[in-house]
Design a protein around this motif. Structure first.
Motif, PDB file in Angstrom:
ATOM      1  N   LYS A  38       0.814  -1.218   0.000  1.00  0.00           N
ATOM      2  CA  LYS A  38       0.000   0.000   0.000  1.00  0.00           C
ATOM      3  C   LYS A  38       0.850   1.271   0.000  1.00  0.00           C
ATOM      4  N   ARG A  39       2.140   1.145   0.192  1.00  0.00           N
ATOM      5  CA  ARG A  39       2.992   2.329   0.212  1.00  0.00           C
ATOM      6  C   ARG A  39       3.289   2.841  -1.184  1.00  0.00           C
ATOM      7  N   LYS A  73       2.433   4.306  -4.745  1.00  0.00           N
ATOM      8  CA  LYS A  73       1.362   5.189  -5.208  1.00  0.00           C
ATOM      9  C   LYS A  73       0.423   4.490  -6.203  1.00  0.00           C
ATOM     10  N   ALA A  74       0.951   3.601  -7.020  1.00  0.00           N
ATOM     11  CA  ALA A  74       0.127   2.917  -8.022  1.00  0.00           C
ATOM     12  C   ALA A  74      -0.884   1.977  -7.378  1.00  0.00           C
ATOM     13  N   ASN A  75      -0.666   1.563  -6.157  1.00  0.00           N
ATOM     14  CA  ASN A  75      -1.537   0.597  -5.500  1.00  0.00           C
ATOM     15  C   ASN A  75      -2.573   1.249  -4.584  1.00  0.00           C
ATOM     16  N   LYS A  76      -2.771   2.526  -4.651  1.00  0.00           N
ATOM     17  CA  LYS A  76      -3.698   3.205  -3.741  1.00  0.00           C
ATOM     18  C   LYS A  76      -5.158   2.891  -4.045  1.00  0.00           C
ATOM     19  N   LYS A  77      -5.487   2.539  -5.263  1.00  0.00           N
ATOM     20  CA  LYS A  77      -6.883   2.335  -5.652  1.00  0.00           C
ATOM     21  C   LYS A  77      -7.209   0.858  -5.841  1.00  0.00           C
ATOM     22  N   LEU A  78      -6.616  -0.017  -5.044  1.00  0.00           N
ATOM     23  CA  LEU A  78      -6.871  -1.445  -5.153  1.00  0.00           C
ATOM     24  C   LEU A  78      -7.612  -1.949  -3.932  1.00  0.00           C
TER      25      LEU A  78
END
Length: 71
Positions: A47-48, A50-55
């Motif tokens: 989760k750190r 930025k690309a994984n913030k909307k998963l």
């Protein structure tokens, strides 16, 4: 009387199985192609990044966000 009850029981079993719900086979959409998703050692998305913030927790795109929706 015994034959009547046995025949009613058999009839209800036959009718019950004939009208029971069947499982629907749903076709899953192919996963959307995203850029590299960084994964922790335990398999969950990091989760750190930025690309994984909307998963979602399972790593699939969260469809509540506009950028993940396709028209």
């Amino acid at each position: 009387m015994k034959k009547l009850l046995t025949s009613l029981l058999a009839l209800t079993i036959v009718v019950g199985t004939a009208f029971s719900q069947t499982s629907k086979e749903t076709k899953q959409k192919p996963a959307t192609q995203q850029t590299e998703v960084r994964v922790k050692k335990d398999g969950t998305p990091d989760k750190r990044v930025k690309a994984n913030k909307k998963l979602r927790k399972d790593g699939k795109p969260d469809m509540r966000f506009k950028q993940n929706k396709k028209d």
